[in-house]
Design an enzyme around this catalytic site. Structure first.
Site, mmCIF file in Angstrom:
data_model
loop_
_atom_site.group_PDB
_atom_site.id
_atom_site.type_symbol
_atom_site.label_atom_id
_atom_site.label_comp_id
_atom_site.label_asym_id
_atom_site.label_seq_id
_atom_site.Cartn_x
_atom_site.Cartn_y
_atom_site.Cartn_z
ATOM 1 N N HIS A 105 39.214 34.617 -65.974
ATOM 2 C CA HIS A 105 38.718 34.839 -67.567
ATOM 3 C C HIS A 105 39.829 35.858 -68.367
ATOM 4 O O HIS A 105 39.014 37.324 -68.305
ATOM 5 C CB HIS A 105 37.061 34.106 -67.959
ATOM 6 C CG HIS A 105 36.398 35.384 -67.060
ATOM 7 N ND1 HIS A 105 35.810 35.165 -66.111
ATOM 8 C CD2 HIS A 105 35.952 36.339 -67.664
ATOM 9 C CE1 HIS A 105 35.004 36.146 -65.817
ATOM 10 N NE2 HIS A 105 35.030 36.729 -66.688
ATOM 11 N N HIS B 108 42.231 42.183 -70.548
ATOM 12 C CA HIS B 108 42.865 41.841 -69.170
ATOM 13 C C HIS B 108 41.748 40.978 -68.151
ATOM 14 O O HIS B 108 40.960 40.235 -68.623
ATOM 15 C CB HIS B 108 42.296 43.124 -68.140
ATOM 16 C CG HIS B 108 40.559 43.602 -68.395
ATOM 17 N ND1 HIS B 108 39.266 43.999 -69.757
ATOM 18 C CD2 HIS B 108 39.860 43.354 -67.124
ATOM 19 C CE1 HIS B 108 38.075 43.497 -68.633
ATOM 20 N NE2 HIS B 108 38.449 43.721 -67.472
#
Length: 190
Positions: free
Chosen positions: A42, A127
């Protein structure tokens, strides 16, 4: 309950990334890293930590408003880097990063307005964590390979509130389990 707001990549993006990670895991020294599992991939927007159950409905209402105020936007997983001198290896994002940062900012604001203390504010860095290590590991070769990774673009259409269930068995390599407890369509995505 331990919660965070996130963008969850679609299955096709996860599959592309999984193919790249499979190659990384063949590099020398890969066993020195604790690799994250696909179910946990995620892009965290805002981390809330432990949240009292009685605050969740207010937080959810405010996240729903944040999602409604943010339109769908294109994103792709691409490239890579490291945090903490080889303690975390990640892939980044490309696309409408301004919209992603705005959604992250709105997710943080939702927490503040719901009464969650948010003293620490960091500049948002998109990220997706691929691997971690308790000690510094030389991940330069991994970062080099990730520089070539460029996933297909998709449209981010929702915001997720995710619950993190930490490992409990004590078994080496056990992963946290993540559960999307709510998802709200971005404005115009409904």
């Amino acid at each position: 309950m331990r919660l965070f707001a996130a963008v969850l990549p679609p299955t096709a993006a996860v599959e592309e990334l999984a193919a790249a990670v499979a190659g990384l895991r063949q590099l020398p020294g890969a066993d020195a890293l604790r690799w994250t599992g696909r179910p946990g991939w995620h892009l965290t927007l805002a981390f809330y930590g432990e949240v009292d159950v009685d605050v969740v409905s207010e937080l959810s209402a405010r996240l729903e408003r944040a999602a409604h105020r943010t339109g769908p936007f294109p994103l792709a997983l691409t490239g890579g880097g490291q945090f903490g001198h080889g303690r975390a290896l990640w892939t980044g994002a490309d696309g409408d990063l301004a919209a992603l940062r705005l959604l992250a900012s709105r997710s943080e604001s939702a927490a503040r307005r719901a009464g969650l203390g948010r003293e620490e504010h960091r500049r948002y860095k998109a990220h997706l964590t691929l691997a971690r290590s308790r000690t510094a590991v030389d991940v330069r070769s991994y970062v080099e390979v990730l520089r070539e990774f460029s996933g297909s673009s998709w449209t981010v259409r929702d915001l997720a509130l995710v619950r993190s269930h930490p490992p409990r068995s004590g078994t080496p390599g056990e992963q946290p389990r993540y559960e999307a407890v709510a998802r709200w369509p971005l404005g115009g995505a409904g």
